[in-house]
Design an enzyme around this catalytic site. Sequence first.
Site, short mmCIF file in Angstrom:
data_model
loop_
_atom_site.label_atom_id
_atom_site.label_comp_id
_atom_site.label_asym_id
_atom_site.label_seq_id
_atom_site.Cartn_x
_atom_site.Cartn_y
_atom_site.Cartn_z
N ASP A 26 0.84 -1.21 0.00
CA ASP A 26 0.00 0.00 0.00
C ASP A 26 0.87 1.25 0.00
OD1 ASP A 26 -2.31 1.46 -0.01
OD2 ASP A 26 -2.81 1.10 2.09
N GLY A 27 0.36 2.31 -0.60
CA GLY A 27 1.04 3.62 -0.53
C GLY A 27 1.63 4.10 -1.84
N TRP A 31 2.89 7.95 -2.48
CA TRP A 31 4.31 8.15 -2.84
C TRP A 31 4.40 9.11 -4.03
CZ3 TRP A 31 7.39 7.63 -7.09
CH2 TRP A 31 8.78 7.56 -6.88
N ARG A 39 -0.75 9.42 -9.80
CA ARG A 39 -0.79 8.21 -8.96
C ARG A 39 -0.14 7.00 -9.64
NH1 ARG A 39 -3.96 7.26 -4.90
NH2 ARG A 39 -4.35 5.16 -5.63
N HIS A 43 2.65 3.39 -9.02
CA HIS A 43 2.53 1.95 -9.32
C HIS A 43 3.76 1.46 -10.09
CE1 HIS A 43 -1.37 2.03 -7.61
NE2 HIS A 43 -1.98 2.63 -8.62
N SER A 71 -7.17 -6.05 -5.63
CA SER A 71 -8.24 -6.70 -4.87
C SER A 71 -9.55 -6.69 -5.66
CB SER A 71 -8.45 -5.99 -3.53
OG SER A 71 -9.18 -4.81 -3.73
N SER A 72 -10.49 -7.52 -5.23
CA SER A 72 -11.78 -7.55 -5.93
C SER A 72 -12.49 -6.21 -5.79
CB SER A 72 -12.65 -8.71 -5.43
OG SER A 72 -12.42 -8.99 -4.07
N ARG A 77 -11.81 1.80 -8.49
CA ARG A 77 -10.91 2.94 -8.76
C ARG A 77 -11.24 3.57 -10.11
NH1 ARG A 77 -5.18 2.27 -5.98
NH2 ARG A 77 -6.02 1.52 -4.03
N LEU A 137 11.57 -20.58 -4.96
CA LEU A 137 10.58 -19.74 -4.25
C LEU A 137 9.27 -19.85 -5.01
CD1 LEU A 137 9.82 -17.23 -2.31
CD2 LEU A 137 10.53 -15.79 -4.21
N GLU A 211 1.47 -13.67 12.11
CA GLU A 211 1.92 -12.46 12.80
C GLU A 211 1.71 -11.27 11.87
OE1 GLU A 211 2.92 -12.46 15.94
OE2 GLU A 211 2.84 -14.65 16.09
C1 FPP Z 1 -1.86 0.09 -3.42
O1 FPP Z 1 -1.40 1.42 -3.39
C2 FPP Z 1 -1.30 -0.61 -4.56
C3 FPP Z 1 -2.02 -1.21 -5.57
C4 FPP Z 1 -3.50 -1.26 -5.60
C5 FPP Z 1 -1.36 -1.84 -6.75
C6 FPP Z 1 -0.11 -2.60 -6.49
C7 FPP Z 1 0.60 -2.80 -7.77
C8 FPP Z 1 1.96 -2.77 -7.94
C9 FPP Z 1 2.91 -2.57 -6.82
C10 FPP Z 1 2.59 -2.89 -9.29
C11 FPP Z 1 2.40 -4.18 -10.03
C12 FPP Z 1 2.64 -5.41 -9.24
C13 FPP Z 1 2.84 -6.64 -9.75
C14 FPP Z 1 2.96 -7.80 -8.82
C15 FPP Z 1 2.94 -6.90 -11.21
P1 FPP Z 1 -2.47 2.60 -3.44
O2 FPP Z 1 -2.67 2.99 -4.86
O3 FPP Z 1 -3.71 2.19 -2.71
O4 FPP Z 1 -1.73 3.76 -2.65
P2 FPP Z 1 -2.42 4.91 -1.79
O5 FPP Z 1 -3.03 4.25 -0.58
O6 FPP Z 1 -1.26 5.78 -1.43
O7 FPP Z 1 -3.42 5.59 -2.66
#
Ligand code: FPP
Length: 257
Positions: A26-27, A31, A39, A43, A71-72, A77, A137, A211
Site C-alpha cells: 500500500d502507498g 508516494w 498516482r 505503481h 483486490s476484488s 478505482r 521460491l 503475525e
Molecule cells: C496500493 O497502493 C497498490 C495497488 C493497488 C497496486 C499494487 C501494484 C503494484 C505494486 C505494481 C504491479 C505489481 C505486480 C505484482 C505486477 P495505493 O494505490 O492504494 O496507494 P495509496 O493508498 O497511497 O493511494
Amino acid sequence: MTTHTSSTLAVPQVSAIPRHVAIIMDGNGRWASKRFMPRVAGHSEGLGAVRKIVEECRRIGVEYLTLFAFSSENWRRPPEEVGFLMKLFLKSLKGEVSRLAENDISLRLIGDLSRFDPAIQEMVKYSEEKTANCRGLTFTIAANYGGRWDILQAMRRFVEANPGLKPEQVTEELLQPYFSMAYAPEPDLFIRTGGEQRVSNFLLWQLAYTELYFTDVLWPDFDESELHQAFQWFSQRERRFGRTSAQLASQVMSDVV
Ligand code: FPP
C-alpha cells in the site's frame, strides 16, 4: 495434492525466517502525490520494489511470497488507473517471466481471472507453465482476489464435489484442498506498508495465526533493509498458537534435552 498443517488443527513448525510471507503493498498513490506525480507513477515505482523483495526472499530462503496486487474491490478505482494497472501487469509478466525461471522462482496467480483481458489470462497461463518446475521460491500474485471470494469459491466447489455430505461430516481437512492457496502453508508473516492497519479482505481464512506487521513506509520505498526489519520483529514474536508461555518454555526445554 500436498496438504499443509492447519494452524487451528495442529501446531505448525516455527522458524526465524518465515516460510511464507504475505504482503499488502500500500502507498503507491501517496508516494507519487508527495512528488507531484500522477498516482500511476507510484505503481510503476512499486514494481521496482516488487523485484527487490522477490529477489531478496529468494536469496534468504523464504519458500512462499504472496503479494496482493489487485483486490476484488480495486475495480472501484478510476477506470484510467485500473487500465494502467492492467497494462503494467501484462507488461511485467511479459518482461519478467524468463528472469523468474532463471532464478528458479515459480509464479502462481490466485483470484478470479475471468474478468481480466484474454491477453492477460493467456500470459498468466504461459508464465505459470513456464515456471511450474521451479523450486527456489513460490511467488504468488493475488489479482482480483478477495478473502471472502476465496472462502465462497472453496465452499461452492466442495459442495459440488461432495453432494449428499451431512453438515457434521464437513471438516477443515476436507475443505482445505479447495482454497486457492492450498499448495502453500499458511502465512507466518503478514506485512502491510503505507500506514493502514487492516487486512482489507486479503487471505482471511489463512491468516488465522499469522503475525501481523504494519509499517508507515510507502510501498515504493520498501526495500531489502525494510524487509529485514520486519523479519527481525518476526523473529522476536512468541508464536503460541493458543498455548500458554509456560507450555512453550517447557517444550523448548524438552527439545533441548
Ligand atoms: C496500493 O497502493 C497498490 C495497488 C493497488 C497496486 C499494487 C501494484 C503494484 C505494486 C505494481 C504491479 C505489481 C505486480 C505484482 C505486477 P495505493 O494505490 O492504494 O496507494 P495509496 O493508498 O497511497 O493511494
